[in-house]
Design an enzyme around this catalytic site. Structure first.
Site, PDB file in Angstrom:
ATOM      1  N   HIS A 243      51.997  48.654  44.578  1.00 57.97           N
ATOM      2  CA  HIS A 243      51.361  48.412  43.280  1.00 57.97           C
ATOM      3  C   HIS A 243      50.682  49.644  42.657  1.00 57.97           C
ATOM      4  CE1 HIS A 243      51.786  44.105  44.208  1.00 57.97           C
ATOM      5  NE2 HIS A 243      51.274  44.377  45.396  1.00 57.97           N
TER       6      HIS A 243
HETATM    7  C1  BDR Z   1      46.497  44.677  43.947  1.00 63.25           C
HETATM    8  O1  BDR Z   1      45.689  43.982  44.897  1.00 63.25           O
HETATM    9  C2  BDR Z   1      45.471  44.778  46.023  1.00 63.25           C
HETATM   10  O2  BDR Z   1      45.733  44.052  47.170  1.00 63.25           O
HETATM   11  C3  BDR Z   1      46.339  46.004  45.889  1.00 63.25           C
HETATM   12  O3  BDR Z   1      45.658  47.148  46.392  1.00 63.25           O
HETATM   13  C4  BDR Z   1      46.586  46.106  44.407  1.00 63.25           C
HETATM   14  O4  BDR Z   1      45.582  46.869  43.773  1.00 63.25           O
HETATM   15  C5  BDR Z   1      47.827  43.965  43.835  1.00 63.25           C
HETATM   16  O5  BDR Z   1      47.651  42.655  43.407  1.00 63.25           O
END
Ligand code: BDR
Ligand code: CA
Length: 313
Positions: A243
Site C-alpha cells: 500500500h
Molecule cells: C493501510 O493500513 C496499514 O495496515 C498499512 O500500513 C496501510 O497504511 C492499508 O489499509
C-alpha cells in the site's frame, strides 16, 4: 522536477517501511524533513521505534523522527498485529535503533516546520491514521494555506474495505481525523485500496528484490514474505498488496498513476460503515470535488522503480 520537501507521517508497518525507504533512496526527487510517528498498525511506542529502525536500515540516521498522538481523536485505538505481526515490522531480524527519538511532539514539529518554511513548499505524506495531521490542523488552522499538498494512503471506492467490509484501515481507525483532513481545503491526492490492490508483490517481484543482494533489499523481501501470508490467504491473489509506497512513488513518478478529481466524504456516524470513504467517482452529486482519488497504476513500473531505488541504499 524540483526536489519536494516532505514530512512522512507513519505507523510502520512493513509497507510503511517500503514507503520510507523509497523516499530516503530518492534524494533527487524527495527531501525528507522529518518522520512523524502515529499510533496505527501497532501502538505508538512501536511505531516510533520502527521508524528509527527503518532510518538506520537505510543508513540515514540524520533524519529526525518524532512521536505523535498515541490514540485517535475520539475513539479507542484499533491495531493490526494480525497483518503486521507483534512488532509491526515482523519478518527480518533488525537491530534496536541507536539513533534517538526527537523530544519535540510530532504535531508541534509539523506545525513549526510548515510555519517556518516558505508557504506552499511542504508536502505531507500520511501513511497511517490521520490523527497527527488533523490535530495539527485543529491546533494551527493557519497551516492549511501553507501546505503544498497532502498525498496519503487511505480509503477505497471500488475495493470498499479491508478492516471492515466498508472501510480501509487508516481511515477506519480515526474517521474524525480523516473528516478534518478531507474538509480542510488542502490539496489532497489519495492512494486508495483501488490502486494499492493492483500493486501485488508476486513471487517474481520478490525475487527481483532479493536478486539485488543488498541488506536493504533482503530486509524488504523478508518483510514482504511475512505480511504476504495474511493477504494471499485472505484474497487468494498471487501476492499481497503493497500500500504505502504508492505515496512516495507518486512523488517520484506521478505518471505511474491515474485517477479522478472527485468529492470524498468520510462516514463518521454509522457503526456499520464507519470510516467509509464515500467517493463520488461517477459524479452523481453536486458536492464539490476535494481530492484527486487515484484508480489505476502501472504496477510493473512501480515495482521496477521500488526495486531500483531500494538497491541504491
Ligand atoms: C493501510 O493500513 C496499514 O495496515 C498499512 O500500513 C496501510 O497504511 C492499508 O489499509
Ligand atoms: Ca501504514
Amino acid at each position: 522536477m524540483p526536489v519536494r520537501d516532505i514530512i512522512i507521517d507513519t505507523d510502520p508497518g512493513q509497507d510503511d517501511a517500503a514507503a520510507i525507504l523509497l523516499a530516503l533512496a530518492s534524494p533527487e526527487e524527495i527531501n525528507v524533513l522529518g518522520i512523524t510517528a502515529v499510533a496505527g498498525n501497532v501502538p505508538l511506542p512501536l511505531t516510533q521505534k520502527n521508524a528509527r529502525i527503518v532510518c538506520e536500515l537505510a543508513g540515514k540516521t540524520n533524519v529526525p523522527v518524532f512521536a505523535g498522538c498515541d490514540a485517535p481523536i475520539a475513539r479507542k485505538l484499533v491495531t493490526a498485529e494480525h497483518v503486521h505481526g507483534k512488532t509491526g515490522l515482523d519478518g527480518p531480524t533488525l537491530p534496536d535503533p541507536v539513533m534517538p527519538l526527537c523530544e519535540q511532539h510530532a504535531v508541534d514539529f509539523i506545525i513549526e516546520t510548515i510555519r517556518d518554511l516558505p508557504a506552499g513548499t511542504i508536502t505531507l505524506c500520511p501513511l497511517g491514521p490521520l490523527t497527527n495531521i488533523a490535530t495539527a490542523i485543529q491546533r494551527a488552522p493557519d497551516i492549511v494555506e501553507r501546505v503544498q499538498e497532502i498525498v496519503l494512503m487511505g480509503g477505497a471506492y471500488f475495493e470498499v474495505g479491508n478492516i471492515t467490509p466498508a472501510a480501509e484501515f487508516n481511515i477506519y481507525v480515526d474517521p474524525e481525523a480523516a473528516e478534518i483532513v478531507f474538509k480542510s481545503g488542502i490539496k489532497i491526492t489519495v492512494m486508495p485500496l483501488d490502486v494499492t490492490h493492483k500493486v501485488l508483490v508476486t513471487p517474481e517481484r520478490v525475487k527481483a528484490m532479493r536478486d539485488q543482494k543488498t541488506p536493504v533489499c533482503d530486509a524488504m523481501a523478508d518483510m514482504i514474505d511475512f505480511f504476504e501470508r495474511f493477504d494471499t490467504d485472505k484474497y487468494g491473489s498471487a501476492g499481497a498488496p503493497l500500500h504505502d509506497p504508492c505515496v512516495t512513488a507518486y512523488l517520484i513518478k506521478p505518471e505511474l498513476f491515474s485517477g479522478r478529481f472527485v468529492n470524498v466524504e468520510i462516514e463518521t456516524q454509522s457503526e456499520l460503515t464507519l470510516g467509509m470513504t464515500v467517493a463520488d467517482w461517477w459524479g452523481v452529486t453536486d458536492r464539490t470535488p476535494n481530492a484527486m482519488f487515484m484508480g489505476d497504476v502501472d504496477a510493473q513500473g512501480f515495482f521496477d522503480l521500488l526495486t531500483e531505488r531500494l538497491a541504491r541504499l
